[in-house]
Design an enzyme around this catalytic site. Structure first.
Site, mmCIF file in Angstrom:
data_model
loop_
_atom_site.group_PDB
_atom_site.id
_atom_site.type_symbol
_atom_site.label_atom_id
_atom_site.label_comp_id
_atom_site.label_asym_id
_atom_site.label_seq_id
_atom_site.Cartn_x
_atom_site.Cartn_y
_atom_site.Cartn_z
ATOM 1 N N HIS A 53 -3.952 5.844 3.130
ATOM 2 C CA HIS A 53 -4.555 4.791 2.519
ATOM 3 C C HIS A 53 -4.112 3.458 3.391
ATOM 4 O O HIS A 53 -4.875 2.757 3.849
ATOM 5 C CB HIS A 53 -4.710 4.467 1.098
ATOM 6 C CG HIS A 53 -5.567 3.672 0.603
ATOM 7 N ND1 HIS A 53 -4.913 2.092 0.417
ATOM 8 C CD2 HIS A 53 -6.695 3.438 0.273
ATOM 9 C CE1 HIS A 53 -6.097 1.322 -0.280
ATOM 10 N NE2 HIS A 53 -6.974 2.194 -0.296
ATOM 11 N N SER A 67 -11.183 -1.309 -1.011
ATOM 12 C CA SER A 67 -9.993 -1.285 -0.382
ATOM 13 C C SER A 67 -10.218 -1.647 0.965
ATOM 14 O O SER A 67 -9.131 -2.203 1.663
ATOM 15 C CB SER A 67 -9.399 -0.022 -0.401
ATOM 16 O OG SER A 67 -8.882 0.353 -1.765
ATOM 17 N N ASP A 111 0.905 -1.336 0.049
ATOM 18 C CA ASP A 111 0.153 -0.143 0.078
ATOM 19 C C ASP A 111 0.864 1.333 -0.001
ATOM 20 O O ASP A 111 1.961 1.123 -0.641
ATOM 21 C CB ASP A 111 -1.125 -0.019 1.234
ATOM 22 C CG ASP A 111 -2.291 0.508 0.915
ATOM 23 O OD1 ASP A 111 -2.425 1.801 0.633
ATOM 24 O OD2 ASP A 111 -3.306 -0.318 0.612
#
Length: 712
Positions: A208, A404, A173
């Site tokens: 994220h 996600s 990520d």
């Protein structure tokens, strides 16, 4: 080198003759240590074992009993027991005070009480007085707002396991922040695949990776923030995003390969490219994912947020990947989620609002931060968040929606599954996830197998066969080769090849990890496996390992009518890939029995350096016959004879061969056990055979392979 004397290696001599030789030469037979033996399976005991009982909770010295007949029976005087009567012929039986006082092991005493009651003719059933407990929940203050855990039965899964620190979940990520609710969860090693050699911290605006990692395995029961799915698993930070937030294909591939090298068991990829994995443009990613799965890595990928069929999404459509669609509150397909041929669905949050608000929820405890795009929505998944550098990198929590968020729910669930059964192969994990998923009728077949059910998946994972026989599924169990290598410290490593995969076991018969595809070993992939038909298992006919003085470790294999030799680090030796018929001793020996224009195939081949036999011996079986050669390649006495001329074979594996057909061995190994002599093991016709150095059968000889614990 001097040829060995009268060793029993496949020689057609009687057990009496072998015994006589070894007694005269001063060698004594010893019992093989249990760690090298496949012990026979036993029926389950009628009451829980002490080991299992230690994981269950019950009132000590008490048993619940139901009597036969129409009245409650009293325990007879002198039995040191008393009963507390209830209606319906039930009783609570307690051991007397003297028994309780004298017992040093309440668990054992309670189980003994149950056995005593079950032995009575007037007892219908009896069992310990078990204690119930509430399903595990977390004390994290924001846990009640994590609506997404009860629907997937996560609290019930925590009753079984809260994870293991031996399980590593790789998070490919944007990198990590110093969020305090994740500080204790990161593994010491991390990697910046976008800029190797530099920091793997997330210094960009969009954090994220912090949110995704918090779902998969954030700290739990620490009285802070939110809870993660696999609370005790270790998170491995693999940064694949560049400083400007781009995720390039090369970064992803480097990240995958680094994860393989670090024995990461689960990879979470909450990103997508809008093209099918079958596309020629995705070949490099497809191959990287295949390498990971071949090495036992479970790959989880988000299905994508285009509200369209998943078929045009990479890596979600790569073979073997667990692809995850998203559900919204109410267990319905989220309006943004891709759908169709996904593996299953997991909570990802709901509510697609007017652009640019899609999926961006509110913060909890966060300062004002325009860069974080907070909006007043709470339908998303709540997890850790770190604001942008402009707002001071403040650590807080927020709601986000997207596939996600659904993917790390599954990655964490796999972490829990591997915590109870670390040898599960990726294909088995995927099968367990789909087989235990809860139906989602409202999805109309667009959510794969249904909604993730963590409790069922973890429960089912505990009892799955993970050995070679399990890989055979409905086929009879066939092991291609067994190699046993003893390290310099004396510990044993056993390699088992079957169904195109490699299992490794330690000296106690415990698997050292999940099976790996033979093609995951580069020297096999470019060697014997290069001759395997496309799409078929790579089948090794024989494999043997040897630590030879002056040379070191050697791995020698035959397959597809050819031979290969590799040193201890996988480097090929001269002649690799040559035809077996190009070796004179093979051409004049086993290959002389092969049909013309057909590959010469060896059933088994063993190399052993045995001082008592004069040094190096090569032993081969093929076409129902055996050959033995000394270190110079000269045939020894009896070479070319039918294996049935050896009494232990005639009475062992060959007794299971069809009448009139050659007796064939699947695998064979000779192991020199320090202080205990040479032990011979053979697998054939779905059975396991083991003899001591005098040719005497040892415990477990002749049992079904599927009953051997490490082979199940």
């Amino acid at each position: 080198m001097q040829a060995p004397r009268k060793a029993f290696v496949l020689y057609p001599q009687s057990n009496h003759q072998v015994k006589e030789y070894f007694v005269k030469s001063g060698r004594l037979a010893g019992a093989l240590c249990v760690s090298l033996l496949a012990m026979a399976a036993h029926a389950a005991p009628p009451v829980p074992s002490a080991q299992k009982a230690s994981t269950l909770q019950f009132v000590p010295f008490e048993a619940v009993v139901k009597f036969k007949g129409g009245t409650v029976h009293r325990m007879a005087a002198g039995e040191s027991l008393q009963s507390v009567s209830t209606p319906l012929r039930l009783g609570l039986v307690k051991a007397d005070a003297s028994t309780r006082t004298a017992s040093s092991d309440p668990t054992a005493a309670t189980l003994a009480l149950v056995r005593q009651l079950r032995a009575r003719s007037d007892v219908e059933y009896a069992h310990p007085n078990y204690l119930f407990q509430l399903s595990a929940t977390a004390n994290d203050p924001l846990y009640p707002q994590q609506w997404h855990y009860p629907p997937i039965q996560l609290p019930q899964a925590w009753d079984i396991t809260m994870g293991s620190a031996n399980v590593r979940i790789g998070v490919l990520d944007t990198g990590r922040t110093t969020h305090p609710d994740l500080a204790s969860k990161w593994h010491a090693e991390e990697y910046n695949a976008a800029a190797p050699g530099t920091s793997a911290m997330d210094t960009a605006n969009w954090r994220h990776g912090t949110h995704v990692a918090s779902i998969a395995g954030g700290a739990t029961n620490n009285g802070v923030g939110t809870a993660g799915v696999c609370r005790n698993c270790k998170l491995v930070n693999i940064k694949v995003a560049s400083a400007n937030g781009q995720l390039s294909m090369t970064s992803v591939i480097r990240g995958i390969d680094w994860a393989i090298s670090k024995n990461v068991q689960v990879l979470n990829m909450s990103f997508e490219s809008q093209q099918p994995c079958s596309s020629t443009n995705a070949t490099a990613v497809r191959e990287a994912v295949a390498r990971a799965i071949a090495n036992g890595v479970n790959v989880v990928a988000a299905a994508g947020n285009q509200a369209s069929p998943v078929t045009n999404t990479t890596p979600a459509t790569c073979a073997g990947v667990v692809s995850v669609a998203a559900t919204a509150p109410g267990n319905v397909l989220a309006p943004y989620s891709n759908y169709g041929s996904v593996t299953l669905a997991a909570p990802g949050g709901g509510g697609v609002h007017q652009p640019p608000y899609s999926g961006y929820g509110m913060g909890v405890g966060c300062p004002d931060d325009p860069g974080s795009s907070f909006y007043p929505y709470s339908e998303g998944v709540l997890a850790a968040w770190t604001t942008t550098p402009a707002s001071g990198n403040a650590h807080c929590y927020r709601y986000l929606s997207g596939t996600s968020m659904s993917a790390p729910h599954v990655a964490g669930a796999i972490g829990l599954m591997l915590s109870v059964n670390p040898t599960l192969r990726p294909a088995q994990v995927k099968q367990l996830l789909t087989g235990s998923a809860s139906p989602l009728p409202a999805c109309n077949g667009q959510c794969g197998a249904g909604l993730l059910n963590v409790a069922a998946a973890v429960s089912n994972a505990r009892n799955v066969s993970t050995g070679p026989c399990g890989a055979g599924m409905t086929r009879s169990c066939v092991i291609d080769a067994i190699g046993q290598y003893r390290r310099s410290d004396g510990s044993l490593v056993e390699s088992v090849l079957a169904y195109g995969q490699l299992w490794t076991f330690d000296q106690y018969g415990q698997a050292t990890g999940p099976a790996r595809d033979l093609r995951s070993r580069p020297h096999y992939a470019s060697g014997p496996c290069a001759y395997a038909p496309t799409g078929a298992d790579c089948v090794i006919d024989s494999a043997t390992t040897l630590d030879y003085p002056g040379f070191g470790a050697m791995d020698s294999v035959t397959a597809y009518g050819r031979y290969w030799n590799f040193d201890g680090v996988g480097n090929g030796l001269a002649g690799n890939g040559s035809s077996l018929r190009s070796v004179p001793r093979y051409a004049n020996g086993p290959c002389a029995y092969a049909a013309a224009n057909v590959d010469c195939r060896l059933d088994t081949r063993v190399l052993i350096d045995a001082p008592q036999w004069g040094g190096l011996v090569e032993s081969i079986s093929a076409y129902g016959r055996f050959w033995n050669f000394d270190a110079a390649g000269n045939p020894l006495a009896g070479s070319g004879s039918d294996v049935r001329t050896v009494a232990r074979y005639a009475n062992g594996p060959c007794a299971y061969a069809a009448a009139g057909s050659p007796c064939r061995f699947d695998s064979r190994e000779l192991q020199l056990v320090p202080g205990q002599g040479i032990i011979e093991t053979i697998t054939a016709y779905g059975r396991y055979f083991v003899w001591d150095e005098f040719g005497n059968p040892m415990p477990g000889n002749g049992q079904a392979l599927a009953s051997v614990a490490r082979f199940r």
